[in-house]
Design a protein around this motif. Structure first.
Motif, PDB file in Angstrom:
ATOM      1  N   THR A 237      16.848   2.384   8.288  1.00 19.82           N
ATOM      2  CA  THR A 237      15.995   1.351   9.212  1.00 19.82           C
ATOM      3  C   THR A 237      16.015  -0.142   9.057  1.00 19.82           C
ATOM      4  OG1 THR A 237      15.398   0.789   6.900  1.00 19.82           O
ATOM      5  CG2 THR A 237      14.335   3.258   7.927  1.00 19.82           C
ATOM      6  N   ALA A 238      14.889  -1.589   9.656  1.00 17.80           N
ATOM      7  CA  ALA A 238      15.374  -2.041   8.916  1.00 17.80           C
ATOM      8  C   ALA A 238      16.441  -2.949   8.042  1.00 17.80           C
ATOM      9  CB  ALA A 238      14.977  -3.866   9.723  1.00 17.80           C
ATOM     10  N   ALA A 239      15.361  -2.533   6.809  1.00 21.51           N
ATOM     11  CA  ALA A 239      15.450  -2.558   5.024  1.00 21.51           C
ATOM     12  C   ALA A 239      16.310  -2.037   5.319  1.00 21.51           C
ATOM     13  CB  ALA A 239      13.984  -2.740   4.574  1.00 21.51           C
ATOM     14  N   GLY A 240      17.461  -1.004   5.405  1.00 22.80           N
ATOM     15  CA  GLY A 240      18.326  -0.578   5.440  1.00 22.80           C
ATOM     16  C   GLY A 240      18.309   1.224   4.805  1.00 22.80           C
ATOM     17  N   PRO A 241      18.924   1.651   4.394  1.00 25.80           N
ATOM     18  CA  PRO A 241      18.593   3.076   5.368  1.00 25.80           C
ATOM     19  C   PRO A 241      17.448   3.943   3.517  1.00 25.80           C
ATOM     20  CG  PRO A 241      20.682   3.198   3.965  1.00 25.80           C
ATOM     21  CD  PRO A 241      20.308   1.809   3.733  1.00 25.80           C
ATOM     22  N   ALA A 242      17.396   5.225   4.756  1.00 22.49           N
ATOM     23  CA  ALA A 242      15.833   5.420   4.256  1.00 22.49           C
ATOM     24  C   ALA A 242      16.395   6.844   4.399  1.00 22.49           C
ATOM     25  CB  ALA A 242      14.676   5.345   4.711  1.00 22.49           C
ATOM     26  N   PRO A 243      16.293   7.528   3.046  1.00 22.33           N
ATOM     27  CA  PRO A 243      16.625   8.873   2.851  1.00 22.33           C
ATOM     28  C   PRO A 243      15.058   8.987   2.836  1.00 22.33           C
ATOM     29  CG  PRO A 243      16.799   7.647   0.499  1.00 22.33           C
ATOM     30  CD  PRO A 243      17.126   6.743   1.281  1.00 22.33           C
ATOM     31  N   ALA A 244      14.654  10.177   3.534  1.00 21.64           N
ATOM     32  CA  ALA A 244      13.423  10.770   3.574  1.00 21.64           C
ATOM     33  C   ALA A 244      13.656  12.467   3.037  1.00 21.64           C
ATOM     34  CB  ALA A 244      12.835  11.020   5.361  1.00 21.64           C
ATOM     35  N   VAL A 245      14.459  12.652   3.055  1.00 20.34           N
ATOM     36  CA  VAL A 245      15.519  14.843   3.132  1.00 20.34           C
ATOM     37  C   VAL A 245      16.660  13.727   2.207  1.00 20.34           C
ATOM     38  CG1 VAL A 245      15.255  17.058   3.294  1.00 20.34           C
ATOM     39  CG2 VAL A 245      14.064  15.291   5.094  1.00 20.34           C
TER      40      VAL A 245
END
Lengths: 333, 337
Positions: A25-33
């Motif tokens: 994402t624009a705000a950095g990596p988003a670890p969803a799982v």
């Protein structure tokens, strides 16, 4: 082996191990799982339960290669075939033919300008190129009849807007089983439907499971739906499985405070409710994971040590629970 | 649907009368004097000639009287007589309309065919080199003035390469085919004259391409945008989950929906081109309505101006109706009533 309430020697049809999904994402990596493992055995039903944003849908979409713009690591094997990183064309052959998926909103899941018969036959002919047009049409009518749509032959020429929400979801199910898959993933299949229709839909899924030896993965946030319909449950929170076990064990003796919270939220007929119970606080999001146990900020039983290390699944009672307070097993990281 | 169509068609004459009235009033309110083009500048100072001309064309009467007369004639299908050609406006238009229709139809076919193709290509390869090239090509088509693009292609394909013929609908010495439809490509075929058919077709390619290039620009951008909209729809995700091939998903699922807004735009473009293909008609010496409209405006040829405007009005009304009908057929959710 009795781990996770299962006692059998046969091979799982779907074996998922340490699956991780990270969105850029624009705000950095988003670890969803963040490292999910589970097994689905032939003909059984597994529920994946959790709040919105817990990563339950993302997990299944990742397995089928339906996420774009996300990095997926770990392993998901269907009958031994590794799906993660599989060639798109091979994955396409498995999707809809061996592993099917239906979604939450039947109102938008069908193409508004194509008749439902056309959409059904397209799905069949995508996997059975030898199927003739008339053969596919006959099979479409048969399938609509199978999912209890009255006047199936006439309905075949209907357009989605001419059907009710429940009927559209039935059409979706007909599409999903049209190529006799072994696994059906149902992502909140009843959420958008009326309560009375919900029950009919769960009944239909149960019938299909029995008649077709279909393994079902039911994604839901509603434990009430799960009780009668599935064999085992994986409870997810903030991208991880926090409790995993048989339906009986989990309902009788829930371990994880989050599971208990979810069960307390179920409305009951035998207790007079003044206020509908809820779990305090807001769910952790991939972008704002608290340190240690992600549930600890909302947990009634949290200890100072909970925010130090993230707990791992360990046996507690009849289920596997990721809670270091309960299991005494120290966490990782 | 039949009832709906009947009402739409029944309302058309009323709308056209309204259009004619507005143009009549606006044209009479212009400060310029049409007599200049009728009698010529030199004769303007000659009161006898001016008076005779005024009487001849009815310009000596009051505007309400002129209006009443014009409307009465219009109801009888008489669009008046052109100041400049001295012929009935209806005959002028009748002679020129097929040339323009043939050109715009060809341009529209080129525009839609290549526009949809380019739009699909750009959407499937969005933000890649293919998309950027498609965007540049579309932008050129809609922003290059026709006189420039026209001269450019004439220079390249006619003067330099000699692959295609120059301006005109046929070679200068060729005789026109006897009029059946007025479309040279059709009439030559109906007469069984293959040689002339080939000539007519070759003459059509350059002007239709120049005119169609602009349509490609509009259509390809629209198709790209609406395809991208469709790609984010839930039913596309479902189609993928069901294991449909990407080609089927784009061509059957997404494109069917994405083309719906295109129908309306194409209809508008067609109506617009009918009277608006002036520059292209000029460059390619195409004896069409656009040329006629410009001449009429330049010379304040009131009857011709109103005639062309009514023709434009008819074009818009008819194409819009056709677009609505196609829309209703293509989108089962829409019922005309």
């Amino acid at each position: 082996m009795t781990v996770a309430g299962r006692q059998r020697n046969d091979e799982p049809i779907l074996h998922v191990e340490d699956l991780r999904v990270t969105f850029r994402t624009a705000a950095g990596p988003a670890p969803a799982v963040r490292g999910v493992s589970f097994d689905v055995y032939p003909g059984e039903a597994l529920a994946i339960v959790g709040e919105s944003g817990s990563g339950k849908s993302v997990t299944m979409l990742a397995i089928l290669g339906l996420l774009s713009g996300a990095s997926v690591t770990g392993s998901a094997r269907f009958r031994g075939t590794e799906l993660i990183g599989l060639e798109p064309s091979r994955l396409r052959e498995i999707r809809g033919a061996n592993v099917s998926m239906i979604f939450q909103d039947p109102m938008t899941s069908l193409n508004p300008v194509l008749s439902i018969g056309r959409q059904l036959t397209m799905v069949m002919r995508a996997h059975q190129p030898d199927l003739s047009r008339s053969g596919a049409r006959a099979r479409a009518v048969e399938l609509l009849d199978r999912v209890a749509i009255s006047q199936a032959a006439r309905r075949c020429d209907s357009y989605p807007h001419e059907l009710s929400g429940g009927m559209r979801q039935r059409v979706m199910i007909a599409m999903a089983i049209s190529n006799d898959p072994e696994v059906l993933i149902a992502d909140e299949p009843t959420t958008a439907l009326d309560v009375t229709v919900q029950a009919q839909m769960m009944e239909l899924l149960a019938d299909l499971r029995r008649d077709h030896q279909l393994a079902l993965v039911l994604i839901t946030h509603d434990l009430g739906v799960v009780a009668g319909a599935t064999d085992r449950i994986a409870v997810m929170y903030a991208g991880k499985v926090v409790e995993y076990g048989s339906v009986e064990a989990l309902f009788a003796d829930p371990g994880h405070p989050y599971t208990r919270g979810l069960l307390e939220c179920l409305p009951r007929l035998d207790i007079r409710h003044e206020v509908q119970a809820s779990i305090a606080g807001v769910p952790a999001t991939p972008m704002s994971l608290p340190p240690g146990c992600p549930f600890s900020p909302r947990c009634k039983y949290a200890q100072p040590s909970c925010s130090e290390a993230e707990p791992v699944l360990a046996p507690h009672g009849q289920t596997l629970v990721a809670c270091s307070v309960l299991t005494g097993v120290a966490g990782s990281r | 649907m039949k009832r709906y169509l009947a009402i739409r068609v029944a309302v058309m004459p009323l709308l056209l009368l309204g259009i004619a009235s507005i143009v009549f009033i606006v044209s009479r309110l212009t400060p310029a004097n049409p007599l200049v083009s009728i009698v010529g500048e030199r004769n303007l100072t000659n009161p006898t000639i001016v008076a005779a001309a005024k009487a001849r064309w009815g310009l000596d009467q009051s505007i309400p009287v002129q209006y009443a007369k014009y409307m009465k004639n219009l109801l009888h299908g008489d669009l008046g007589t052109s100041f400049t050609t001295r012929r009935p406006v209806l005959s002028d238009l009748w002679d020129r309309l097929p040339a323009t229709l043939e050109l715009t139809t060809a341009a529209l076919c080129i525009g839609v065919l290549f526009g949809v193709g380019l739009g699909v290509l750009a959407a499937r390869h969005r933000n890649t080199l293919i998309d950027h090239v498609a965007r540049f090509f579309a932008l050129l088509g809609s922003s290059l003035p026709a006189f420039w693009a026209g001269l450019l292609v004439l220079y390249i394909f006619y003067s330099r390469l000699g692959w295609l013929p120059g301006p005109g609908r046929l070679d200068p010495r060729a005789t026109e085919p006897g009029r059946i439809t007025g479309f040279f490509t059709v009439d030559t075929l109906l007469h069984g004259d293959l040689k002339s058919f080939k000539a007519a077709l070759l003459h059509l390619i350059l002007p239709a391409s120049v005119l169609g290039w602009g349509v490609v620009g509009i259509v390809s951008r629209l198709v790209r945008a609406s395809l991208l909209d469709e790609f984010s729809m839930e039913y596309i995700k479902v189609a993928r989950a069901m294991g449909l091939r990407e080609r089927t998903i784009v061509n059957t699922h997404a494109l069917r929906n994405a083309l719906l807004p295109t129908i309306t735009i194409v209809a508008f473009t067609f109506a617009f081109l009918l009277t608006g293909a002036v520059l292209t008609e000029k460059i390619f010496s195409w004896p069409g309505v656009g040329n006629y409209a410009v001449e009429a405006s330049r010379k304040l040829d009131f009857p011709a101006i109103i005639g062309v405007t009514i023709l434009g009005g008819v074009a818009f009304l008819v194409t819009n109706l056709i677009a609505d009908v196609i829309y209703a057929i293509a989108d089962p959710r829409i019922r005309l009533s």
